[in-house]
Scaffold this motif. Structure first.
Motif, PDB file in Angstrom:
ATOM      1  N   PHE A 250       0.948  -1.274   0.165  1.00  0.00           N
ATOM      2  CA  PHE A 250      -0.013  -0.103  -0.122  1.00  0.00           C
ATOM      3  C   PHE A 250       0.908   1.243   0.095  1.00  0.00           C
ATOM      4  CE2 PHE A 250       0.716  -0.893   4.455  1.00  0.00           C
ATOM      5  CZ  PHE A 250       1.082   0.292   5.301  1.00  0.00           C
ATOM      6  N   THR A 251       0.138   2.286  -0.663  1.00  0.00           N
ATOM      7  CA  THR A 251       0.808   3.502  -0.592  1.00  0.00           C
ATOM      8  C   THR A 251      -0.106   4.567   0.304  1.00  0.00           C
ATOM      9  OG1 THR A 251      -0.199   4.278  -2.513  1.00  0.00           O
ATOM     10  CG2 THR A 251       2.210   3.703  -2.432  1.00  0.00           C
ATOM     11  N   VAL A 252       0.362   5.664   0.922  1.00  0.00           N
ATOM     12  CA  VAL A 252      -0.610   6.545   1.783  1.00  0.00           C
ATOM     13  C   VAL A 252      -0.436   7.875   0.986  1.00  0.00           C
ATOM     14  CG1 VAL A 252      -1.542   7.431   3.880  1.00  0.00           C
ATOM     15  CG2 VAL A 252      -0.582   5.199   4.029  1.00  0.00           C
ATOM     16  N   LEU A 253      -1.158   8.231   0.141  1.00  0.00           N
ATOM     17  CA  LEU A 253      -1.348   9.699  -0.341  1.00  0.00           C
ATOM     18  C   LEU A 253      -1.571  10.638   0.869  1.00  0.00           C
ATOM     19  CD1 LEU A 253      -2.661   8.602  -3.914  1.00  0.00           C
ATOM     20  CD2 LEU A 253      -0.527   8.076  -3.050  1.00  0.00           C
ATOM     21  N   ASP A 254      -0.383  11.588   0.938  1.00  0.00           N
ATOM     22  CA  ASP A 254      -0.780  12.334   2.212  1.00  0.00           C
ATOM     23  C   ASP A 254      -0.994  13.741   2.036  1.00  0.00           C
ATOM     24  OD1 ASP A 254      -0.472  13.069   5.165  1.00  0.00           O
ATOM     25  OD2 ASP A 254       1.502  12.552   5.245  1.00  0.00           O
ATOM     26  N   LEU A 255      -2.360  13.887   2.377  1.00  0.00           N
ATOM     27  CA  LEU A 255      -2.796  15.574   2.206  1.00  0.00           C
ATOM     28  C   LEU A 255      -2.823  15.889   3.547  1.00  0.00           C
ATOM     29  CD1 LEU A 255      -6.159  14.862   0.145  1.00  0.00           C
ATOM     30  CD2 LEU A 255      -3.820  15.655  -0.656  1.00  0.00           C
ATOM     31  N   GLU A 256      -2.187  15.283   4.739  1.00  0.00           N
ATOM     32  CA  GLU A 256      -2.392  16.117   6.057  1.00  0.00           C
ATOM     33  C   GLU A 256      -0.877  16.730   6.253  1.00  0.00           C
ATOM     34  OE1 GLU A 256      -2.546  15.356  10.743  1.00  0.00           O
ATOM     35  OE2 GLU A 256      -1.640  13.925   9.577  1.00  0.00           O
ATOM     36  N   ALA A 257       0.235  16.214   5.890  1.00  0.00           N
ATOM     37  CA  ALA A 257       1.475  16.500   6.267  1.00  0.00           C
ATOM     38  C   ALA A 257       2.424  16.913   5.141  1.00  0.00           C
ATOM     39  CB  ALA A 257       2.119  15.525   7.037  1.00  0.00           C
ATOM     40  N   SER A 258       1.748  17.403   3.748  1.00  0.00           N
ATOM     41  CA  SER A 258       2.508  17.533   2.626  1.00  0.00           C
ATOM     42  C   SER A 258       1.702  18.813   2.030  1.00  0.00           C
ATOM     43  CB  SER A 258       2.619  16.576   1.928  1.00  0.00           C
ATOM     44  OG  SER A 258       1.081  16.287   1.044  1.00  0.00           O
ATOM     45  N   PRO A 259       2.288  19.446   0.942  1.00  0.00           N
ATOM     46  CA  PRO A 259       1.649  20.501   0.162  1.00  0.00           C
ATOM     47  C   PRO A 259       0.679  19.964  -0.717  1.00  0.00           C
ATOM     48  CG  PRO A 259       3.963  20.237  -0.635  1.00  0.00           C
ATOM     49  CD  PRO A 259       3.871  19.625   0.603  1.00  0.00           C
TER      50      PRO A 259
END
Length: 265
Positions: free
Chosen positions: A51-60
């Motif tokens: 899996f991958t986690v596309l991170d909208l919390e800790a990134s731009p």
């Protein structure tokens, strides 16, 4: 007259739900993606990542970055999860409608918050998710089929990142529709008064409590590891999902190691 074909195109069959893995393969391994790069996402799809986690919390990264990244992972065996920026029905629905395999919701401290996250992932009568699964249904190619099996294809992970969340872990794990608890080690360590230090007795107790709660209720137990050594420790403890870092930190470490070797030479 022949009835029209309603089976979804294989590109939109989706990913199987994340599940507990046993045996020599060990836990499911994943990677957080912060760069917003569809090229990096596509590369991840060629690796033995689960899996991958596309991170909208800790990134731009923005919502607009999600579509090309999800497209880049389509057809691979690497299931894309989206960590939404915060608990909000719109963000959760948007990620799922674009075809994410599931969502990770940060900073879930209470049963009420866990219930709101789970409800946003499920259609009525089991939740409150709105009906507009554009890409997830193959651009409406098979909307009835998608609506029928969306619940079993969608993974809802809530993050345990505070002492309050650890104390409520058992009740949170009992919430219908919550598929797993994911320990955010960095924020949890900070909230325990030891910023940047994810080891020690307090962290050991917190991990054990979350893992036990997940096991009691048949939920997945996930965690973020800062490197291979920690990942091996968490695997030995029994965690099902282990994120082994993020692509930017790994790139920096690889480059630093290479440059150190060259400077030394």
């Amino acid at each position: 007259m022949t009835a029209p074909e309603t089976r979804r195109h294989p590109l939109f069959d989706g990913w199987p739900p994340l599940a507990r893995r046993t045996g020599p393969d060990g836990p499911s391994l994943g990677l957080f993606l912060l760069s917003g790069s569809s090229m990096v996402a596509e590369l991840c799809g060629t690796l033995p990542l689960d899996f991958t986690v596309l991170d909208l919390e800790a990134s731009p990264m923005s919502k607009g970055d999600l579509l090309p990244m999800l497209q880049a992972l389509t057809g691979s065996s690497c299931a894309p999860l989206v960590r939404v920026p915060y608990l909000h029905r719109h963000h959760i629905e948007h990620a799922l409608d674009l075809g994410a395999a599931g969502v990770m919701v940060p900073k879930v401290d209470t049963v009420e918050e866990a219930r709101a996250a789970a409800d946003a992932c499920r259609y009525p009568p089991f939740g409150t998710r709105g009906v507009n699964p554009a890409r997830a249904s193959g651009w409406f190619h098979d909307l009835p089929g998608y609506l029928a099996d969306a619940a079993k294809r969608t993974t809802c992970l809530v993050q345990i990142e505070s002492p309050e969340a650890v104390a409520a872990a058992d009740a949170i794990a009992a919430v219908p529709g919550v598929d797993g608890l994911f320990v955010g080690t960095g924020d949890l360590a900070c909230s325990l008064g030891q910023p940047g230090v994810v080891t020690g007795p307090a962290m050991d107790r917190a991990r054990a409590a979350v893992l036990a709660a997940a096991r009691r209720h048949g939920r997945l137990a996930g965690i973020f590891a800062g490197g291979p050594e920690q990942a091996r420790q968490y695997a030995a403890e029994g965690f099902d999902l282990i994120a082994v870092g993020n692509e930017l930190a790994l790139l920096r470490e690889t480059l630093r190691h290479a440059l150190d070797g060259l400077r030394g030479a």
